[in-house]
Design a protein around this motif. Structure first.
Motif, PDB file in Angstrom:
ATOM      1  N   GLU A 214      37.876  35.061  34.630  1.00 40.66           N
ATOM      2  CA  GLU A 214      37.252  34.201  35.190  1.00 40.66           C
ATOM      3  C   GLU A 214      36.776  32.807  34.177  1.00 40.66           C
ATOM      4  O   GLU A 214      37.107  31.662  34.761  1.00 40.66           O
ATOM      5  N   ALA A 234      31.283  30.079  44.488  1.00 42.87           N
ATOM      6  CA  ALA A 234      31.450  31.392  45.337  1.00 42.87           C
ATOM      7  C   ALA A 234      30.820  31.476  46.652  1.00 42.87           C
ATOM      8  O   ALA A 234      31.340  32.433  47.559  1.00 42.87           O
ATOM      9  N   ARG A 237      33.753  30.633  50.206  1.00 37.53           N
ATOM     10  CA  ARG A 237      34.508  31.615  50.875  1.00 37.53           C
ATOM     11  C   ARG A 237      33.794  32.972  51.258  1.00 37.53           C
ATOM     12  O   ARG A 237      32.869  33.276  50.699  1.00 37.53           O
ATOM     13  N   ASP A 239      34.310  35.853  51.324  1.00 38.25           N
ATOM     14  CA  ASP A 239      34.457  36.910  50.312  1.00 38.25           C
ATOM     15  C   ASP A 239      33.423  36.903  49.174  1.00 38.25           C
ATOM     16  O   ASP A 239      33.618  37.931  48.525  1.00 38.25           O
ATOM     17  N   ARG A 241      34.204  35.071  46.538  1.00 33.92           N
ATOM     18  CA  ARG A 241      34.960  35.109  45.426  1.00 33.92           C
ATOM     19  C   ARG A 241      35.443  33.576  45.040  1.00 33.92           C
ATOM     20  O   ARG A 241      35.700  32.766  45.954  1.00 33.92           O
ATOM     21  N   ARG A 242      35.708  33.246  43.855  1.00 32.25           N
ATOM     22  CA  ARG A 242      36.239  31.760  43.611  1.00 32.25           C
ATOM     23  C   ARG A 242      37.586  32.145  43.564  1.00 32.25           C
ATOM     24  O   ARG A 242      38.194  32.860  43.007  1.00 32.25           O
ATOM     25  N   PHE A 280      42.813  35.633  42.035  1.00 31.04           N
ATOM     26  CA  PHE A 280      41.299  35.924  41.670  1.00 31.04           C
ATOM     27  C   PHE A 280      41.417  36.341  40.350  1.00 31.04           C
ATOM     28  O   PHE A 280      42.266  37.055  39.933  1.00 31.04           O
TER      29      PHE A 280
END
Length: 344
Positions: A214, A234, A237, A239, A241-242, A280
């Protein structure tokens, strides 16, 4: 008076509109050092002034993908700040080298618009140019992006999808002035393989893998002043996640390709590209290449190699790309088609 901006949405674009992007960026050896640390890139022409001078250049040029990421980053606030995904590339050409000390700015023309059937987003096509301090275009390319609508009820423009070349020909390639590979030092470059050693249809497993962190992705994306929300926030989305910047995957795959393609030196054209599936943090990326075409050039000692570069998650079957229905396999992250120059 409103001082901040949420960025543009799909309904804010107009066909034929030319957008001049802020903020010009002066590149230095610092960008190159950090770029080489992040991936790590190690092609000799971009790593050594001495090697570059022996190949006819005044010094080592800035890596082509540094120039690409810099120009791409300039376009983000106006083109893809509210993007759902960056979908693809075409007709990309590096027209002249970028040197430490050069200042790049960017502009884009909207060449296509098409609302998605959901009515919540649409795809825009833009032709972007990177321009140096002398007013010379150093690269241009087309990309298309899926962008959210700010108001789902906003009327959509009539669909216009541009006709794009499936690939640039060898005649379209711009070879850096003075480049000469007749005295090329294969030992210093890292591998003995020359243009004649590669065959159309040949596939190369680049062997190595890198797990994306990350922090590295965030540093890289900030380095290019890329402000796309999906890469940082973040909450953008469902979910949580980035999304890893697709250019980060491109540069990582290019660096991995050194093992087997160390002498594929400057990239001169981008024929096509697709970010096939999201990437991801935590994904381990591996890469393979396929030789799609070859051409001799008029430049001394230089041939051109057209390559498909595929990045995939660890665990993908060797050289696997699509399923029986023609869809990208879920492990495939990137499918990139480009031309590079190589010693004959």
């Amino acid at each position: 008076m409103q001082k901040t901006t949420p960025g543009r949405f799909f309904e804010d674009y107009r066909l034929g509109e030319v957008i001049s992007h802020a903020v010009p960026r002066t590149l230095s050896g610092g960008e190159r050092a950090l770029y080489h640390a992040l991936y790590p890139a190690r092609h000799a022409l971009h790593s050594s002034d001495v090697f570059a001078r022996a190949a006819g250049l005044p010094a080592a040029p800035i890596d082509e993908l540094i120039a690409f990421h810099t120009v791409f980053g300039k376009t983000v606030p106006d083109i893809s700040l509210n993007a759902v995904a960056n979908l693809g590339y075409a007709e990309g050409r590096w027209l002249r080298p970028v040197w430490p000390g050069d200042t790049l700015r960017a502009e884009s023309e909207v060449i296509g618009l098409k609302e998605n059937s959901s009515g919540k987003s649409g795809v825009i096509w833009v032709r972007s140019r990177g321009i140096n301090q002398h007013g010379e275009t150093v690269l241009d390319y087309v990309r298309w992006v899926m962008v959210r609508k700010g108001d789902p009820a906003a009327p959509a423009p009539g669909p216009v999808v541009p006709e794009l070349k499936p690939a640039l020909s060898a005649a379209d390639l711009a070879i850096p002035e003075g480049l000469d590979f007749t005295r090329y030092d294969f030992a210093l470059a890292g591998e003995p393989h020359r243009w004649g050693d590669y065959a159309i249809g040949e596939r190369i497993d680049h062997v190595d893998g890198v797990t994306i962190e990350e922090a590295e992705h965030m540093i890289a994306t900030r380095l290019w002043q890329n402000t796309a929300k999906v890469h940082f926030d973040a909450t953008q989305r469902p979910d949580g996640r980035r999304l890893i910047y697709g250019g980060h995957v491109i540069s990582l795959a290019r660096a991995l390709s050194f093992n087997g393609l160390a002498n594929a030196q400057p990239i001169v054209a981008l024929n096509a590209g697709a970010h096939a599936n999201p990437c991801f943090a935590g994904d381990t990326v591996r890469a393979w290449s396929e030789v799609l075409d070859k051409a001799e050039t008029a430049a001394p000692g230089i041939g051109a190699l057209r390559l498909r570069l595929v990045a995939c998650r660890h665990g993908a079957a060797p050289f696997a790309l699509r399923d029986e229905a023609g869809r990208y396999l879920p492990e495939v992250l990137l499918d990139l088609d480009y031309w590079a120059l190589m010693p004959l």
